[in-house]
Design a protein around this motif. Sequence first.
Motif, PDB file in Angstrom:
ATOM      1  N   ILE A  36      41.216  37.698  44.228  1.00 41.98           N
ATOM      2  CA  ILE A  36      40.431  37.677  42.987  1.00 41.98           C
ATOM      3  C   ILE A  36      39.297  36.668  43.095  1.00 41.98           C
ATOM      4  CG2 ILE A  36      40.526  37.133  40.525  1.00 41.98           C
ATOM      5  CD1 ILE A  36      43.357  38.239  40.474  1.00 41.98           C
ATOM      6  N   VAL A  37      39.589  35.492  43.644  1.00 47.06           N
ATOM      7  CA  VAL A  37      38.545  34.482  43.818  1.00 47.06           C
ATOM      8  C   VAL A  37      37.448  35.005  44.742  1.00 47.06           C
ATOM      9  CG1 VAL A  37      38.044  32.206  44.798  1.00 47.06           C
ATOM     10  CG2 VAL A  37      40.045  32.519  43.346  1.00 47.06           C
ATOM     11  N   PHE A  38      37.843  35.687  45.800  1.00 44.40           N
ATOM     12  CA  PHE A  38      36.861  36.241  46.736  1.00 44.40           C
ATOM     13  C   PHE A  38      35.993  37.294  46.050  1.00 44.40           C
ATOM     14  CE2 PHE A  38      35.684  39.410  49.964  1.00 44.40           C
ATOM     15  CZ  PHE A  38      34.955  38.604  50.826  1.00 44.40           C
ATOM     16  N   ILE A  39      36.617  38.152  45.246  1.00 45.18           N
ATOM     17  CA  ILE A  39      35.859  39.192  44.539  1.00 45.18           C
ATOM     18  C   ILE A  39      34.856  38.563  43.573  1.00 45.18           C
ATOM     19  CG2 ILE A  39      36.056  41.057  42.848  1.00 45.18           C
ATOM     20  CD1 ILE A  39      38.726  41.802  44.173  1.00 45.18           C
ATOM     21  N   ALA A 432      31.110  31.327  39.263  1.00 46.01           N
ATOM     22  CA  ALA A 432      31.827  32.595  39.432  1.00 46.01           C
ATOM     23  C   ALA A 432      33.120  32.393  40.208  1.00 46.01           C
ATOM     24  CB  ALA A 432      30.926  33.618  40.135  1.00 46.01           C
ATOM     25  N   THR A 433      33.045  31.555  41.240  1.00 41.62           N
ATOM     26  CA  THR A 433      34.257  31.276  42.024  1.00 41.62           C
ATOM     27  C   THR A 433      35.298  30.560  41.179  1.00 41.62           C
ATOM     28  OG1 THR A 433      32.881  31.106  44.011  1.00 41.62           O
ATOM     29  CG2 THR A 433      35.108  30.216  44.129  1.00 41.62           C
ATOM     30  N   LEU A 434      34.862  29.558  40.419  1.00 40.94           N
ATOM     31  CA  LEU A 434      35.794  28.837  39.551  1.00 40.94           C
ATOM     32  C   LEU A 434      36.378  29.762  38.486  1.00 40.94           C
ATOM     33  CD1 LEU A 434      33.905  25.448  39.056  1.00 40.94           C
ATOM     34  CD2 LEU A 434      35.894  25.899  40.497  1.00 40.94           C
ATOM     35  N   LEU A 435      35.528  30.615  37.921  1.00 42.69           N
ATOM     36  CA  LEU A 435      36.023  31.563  36.921  1.00 42.69           C
ATOM     37  C   LEU A 435      37.045  32.500  37.531  1.00 42.69           C
ATOM     38  CD1 LEU A 435      35.865  32.760  34.083  1.00 42.69           C
ATOM     39  CD2 LEU A 435      33.969  34.192  34.870  1.00 42.69           C
ATOM     40  N   GLY A 436      36.763  32.978  38.756  1.00 39.63           N
ATOM     41  CA  GLY A 436      37.728  33.834  39.434  1.00 39.63           C
ATOM     42  C   GLY A 436      39.042  33.124  39.672  1.00 39.63           C
ATOM     43  N   GLY A 437      38.970  31.844  40.085  1.00 41.66           N
ATOM     44  CA  GLY A 437      40.197  31.073  40.287  1.00 41.66           C
ATOM     45  C   GLY A 437      40.985  30.909  39.005  1.00 41.66           C
ATOM     46  N   MET A 438      40.286  30.593  37.911  1.00 44.28           N
ATOM     47  CA  MET A 438      40.980  30.426  36.634  1.00 44.28           C
ATOM     48  C   MET A 438      41.607  31.732  36.161  1.00 44.28           C
ATOM     49  SD  MET A 438      38.641  27.728  34.465  1.00 44.28           S
ATOM     50  CE  MET A 438      37.127  28.667  34.639  1.00 44.28           C
ATOM     51  N   MET A 439      40.853  32.827  36.293  1.00 45.42           N
ATOM     52  CA  MET A 439      41.394  34.118  35.873  1.00 45.42           C
ATOM     53  C   MET A 439      42.585  34.525  36.727  1.00 45.42           C
ATOM     54  SD  MET A 439      38.244  36.563  34.710  1.00 45.42           S
ATOM     55  CE  MET A 439      39.460  37.779  34.229  1.00 45.42           C
ATOM     56  N   ALA A 440      42.480  34.265  38.027  1.00 42.95           N
ATOM     57  CA  ALA A 440      43.587  34.614  38.915  1.00 42.95           C
ATOM     58  C   ALA A 440      44.844  33.828  38.552  1.00 42.95           C
ATOM     59  CB  ALA A 440      43.193  34.341  40.365  1.00 42.95           C
ATOM     60  N   ILE A 441      44.675  32.547  38.249  1.00 42.83           N
ATOM     61  CA  ILE A 441      45.827  31.720  37.865  1.00 42.83           C
ATOM     62  C   ILE A 441      46.405  32.196  36.543  1.00 42.83           C
ATOM     63  CG2 ILE A 441      46.500  29.397  37.142  1.00 42.83           C
ATOM     64  CD1 ILE A 441      44.520  28.322  39.217  1.00 42.83           C
ATOM     65  N   VAL A 442      45.525  32.492  35.582  1.00 45.76           N
ATOM     66  CA  VAL A 442      45.998  32.976  34.272  1.00 45.76           C
ATOM     67  C   VAL A 442      46.745  34.297  34.416  1.00 45.76           C
ATOM     68  CG1 VAL A 442      45.231  33.852  32.038  1.00 45.76           C
ATOM     69  CG2 VAL A 442      44.254  31.757  32.946  1.00 45.76           C
ATOM     70  N   ILE A 443      46.199  35.192  35.232  1.00 45.04           N
ATOM     71  CA  ILE A 443      46.864  36.486  35.442  1.00 45.04           C
ATOM     72  C   ILE A 443      48.233  36.283  36.073  1.00 45.04           C
ATOM     73  CG2 ILE A 443      46.755  38.627  36.780  1.00 45.04           C
ATOM     74  CD1 ILE A 443      43.718  38.573  36.401  1.00 45.04           C
ATOM     75  N   ALA A 444      48.301  35.405  37.066  1.00 45.97           N
ATOM     76  CA  ALA A 444      49.585  35.148  37.735  1.00 45.97           C
ATOM     77  C   ALA A 444      50.605  34.580  36.757  1.00 45.97           C
ATOM     78  CB  ALA A 444      49.373  34.194  38.911  1.00 45.97           C
ATOM     79  N   LEU A 445      50.174  33.626  35.925  1.00 47.11           N
ATOM     80  CA  LEU A 445      51.103  33.015  34.969  1.00 47.11           C
ATOM     81  C   LEU A 445      51.506  34.001  33.881  1.00 47.11           C
ATOM     82  CD1 LEU A 445      49.524  29.459  34.622  1.00 47.11           C
ATOM     83  CD2 LEU A 445      51.459  30.163  36.024  1.00 47.11           C
ATOM     84  N   PHE A 446      50.557  34.840  33.447  1.00 45.25           N
ATOM     85  CA  PHE A 446      50.888  35.829  32.421  1.00 45.25           C
ATOM     86  C   PHE A 446      51.863  36.868  32.974  1.00 45.25           C
ATOM     87  CE2 PHE A 446      47.682  34.346  29.515  1.00 45.25           C
ATOM     88  CZ  PHE A 446      48.134  34.794  28.281  1.00 45.25           C
ATOM     89  N   ARG A 447      51.617  37.286  34.203  1.00 43.65           N
ATOM     90  CA  ARG A 447      52.540  38.255  34.804  1.00 43.65           C
ATOM     91  C   ARG A 447      53.936  37.665  34.933  1.00 43.65           C
ATOM     92  NH1 ARG A 447      50.181  40.667  40.211  1.00 43.65           N
ATOM     93  NH2 ARG A 447      52.255  41.613  40.138  1.00 43.65           N
ATOM     94  N   ALA A 448      53.986  36.386  35.301  1.00 42.34           N
ATOM     95  CA  ALA A 448      55.292  35.741  35.420  1.00 42.34           C
ATOM     96  C   ALA A 448      55.950  35.580  34.059  1.00 42.34           C
ATOM     97  CB  ALA A 448      55.131  34.371  36.092  1.00 42.34           C
ATOM     98  N   ALA A 449      55.112  35.293  33.024  1.00 42.03           N
ATOM     99  CA  ALA A 449      55.671  35.072  31.688  1.00 42.03           C
ATOM    100  C   ALA A 449      56.246  36.355  31.107  1.00 42.03           C
ATOM    101  CB  ALA A 449      54.596  34.492  30.772  1.00 42.03           C
TER     102      ALA A 449
END
Length: 721
Positions: A36-39, A432-449
């Motif tokens: 996601i960060v790469f994209i 954009a890279t930071l936003l991708g990192g934040m979104m990727a982390i949020v998605i991972a945590l939401f999926r886990a939640a």
Amino acid sequence: MSVTQNVQVKQTDTNEIDLGKLFGILLDNRWNIVAIVFIFAIIGVVYALLATPIYKADALIQVETKSTGMPVLGNMGELFSSESSATTEIEIIKSRMILGNTVDKLNLTTVASPNYVPVIGKGLARIQGKQNDITISRFEVPGYIDVPVFTLKVINSQSGTFELIDSNERTVLTGKVGELALQGDFRLFVTQLVAENEATFTVEKRSRLDAIQWLQERLAVSELGKQTGILQLSFTGENRNDIEGILNDISQNYFLQNVERNSAEAENSLQFLRTHLPDIKTQLTASENQLNKFRQDNESIDLGLEAKSTLDVMVKLEAQLNELTFKESEISQRFTKEHPAYLSLLDKRKALLAERERLNSQIQKLPKTQREVLRLTRDVDVNQQIYVQLLNKVQELNIMKASTVGNVRILDAAQSYTKAVKPKKSLIVVLATLLGGMMAIVIALFRAAFHRGVESPDEIEAIGLPVYASIPMSDWQIELEKKQKGKKQLTVAETLLAVSNPADLSIEALRSLRTSLHFAMMEAKNNIIMISGPSPGIGKSFVSANMAAVIAKSGSKVLVIDADMRKGRMERQMAVAHKPGLSEFLSGQASIDSLIKQPGVDSLDYIGRGDVPPNPAELLMHPRFKQLMEWASENYDIVIVDTPPILAVTDPAVVGAHAGTTLLVGRFGQNAVKEIEVTKQRFEQNGIEVKGFILNAVVRKASSYYGGNYGYYNYSYESEK
């Protein structure tokens, strides 16, 4: 109360956040996060490259204390002196009076822009150096056009011919570059056109007010420093030449209006004086004639010393009153009668008038002839002094008007920067890279939640169901399944993991399960084991087939029955045909002996499902199934029956009535605890006791490891390594 381990935050009695769990979740999703960060980084780079650069031009203007700068004018110059605050001047610059002149001069009511492929077309054209350009100096449309938006299409780029098309796809006029195109009330003059054939432009006619608002939005005016009087004007746009031209014109318009305003004040005073000058001259001539006539009639009477003294005072007094009259006419143009300056002038006039009345009363005591001479002489002197004073002021104002330069000067003309101010490419890529990192982390945590799949034996045991085995995911089994695709003739060594790789960790876990079953079946009514689960695709057939092979290798005689007559596929792992099978026997089409097949493992026999019947549940309730179970129990040490999921069909409930031991299989991360609990309750409602649970396809996850939920599998994995 059940405990859900797969949530991202583990609540304890002290409401602490399990940071290890959070770190483990991110570590498990590291490749998704990297992707996601790469994209996002790629999107940022593409946007930075394709985004239209925005340039900035600026200019400097100095606003000085407003004065004529002519010391010779004295008080006259002070009358036109005033302070102009920077805030006031900024609002004047951004007013419609100033910007409207720029709109009219540069024809900013006409907006023409080339049409490209959406999103990326404009950027690609700029990178390739194939940008289209058009300059329109005149564009008039009829007033009845509600939406004056048109499309200009290039017919022949070499000859410069084009056509103008309205929103209804109708051609309203055709023309040529450098010539005025006329058609009805339409007027269009294109001075420059750079484009290929069939290229199109969007041409819009906006109102003058809209164009002024467009300028106000992009024009920024600020004071450099505090009370310096230095104003910086800046304007942004895509074309450097255009923004320089716009900013220079705005600066020039502001400068000219300032000069005109200062000269207009002097012009107003001149008009007032020129209006009164002929009247004063007439009065002077009349008063001189009266004085001369009186002296001729009275043979040149001279005034006494007292009368001359009174005359001088009267003349000076009249001169002061006249001066106040001029000042009042001038000051009334700037202030109201309530202003302190105006009130002071009125008080001074009142005092002078009182003094004049006192002198008039003294004059009345003089002889009649002297009084008349004094009066006539006073009128002549006063009118002469007023006339000379007016002439002097006219000359002063003429000099002032001619020397008016205003209190504004342009220090720096508009000039644009060579580098674009927008977009900031490096900043965009970083953001954009930071936003991708934040979104990727949020998605991972939401999926886990919101992920409810079971990942720990503790969660199963919390509902009162003992876990007999945790079978790790087998990479060898995954490779076997890949190799099986496209092959028709297979051996059991190519399909069954227990034969292909007996040392696999999954098989080791099944050996542990074999030991647990030995103790679980001590109190069972027979040696029949039923394998079921809550849902399809959880690996029941894998567990049944490989567990049977493991038990058979220990010397026990084992029979495996595929009782899933709907979607059973165990024959693939056994590498034998699925018919004749269970459905044929239950329907009376085959005997027991014809059902038995040998997969190729010693002491292991297999009965397939047979053809798919229309009524599997009814067939299982037939007495023949009970007969088959009794026969199998007598002739084999262990009988393993693989059944469909209980939550989908009722077949396991029928089979479970004949089994002495019932085991449930669930898949790691797929089946929820609630789902397993409902499955257990469903069996208990049918009078079937579930002995234990088998957690299949366990994956080593960092969230489980750092969350403190990893057991023997971690040890086995490390020891194997």
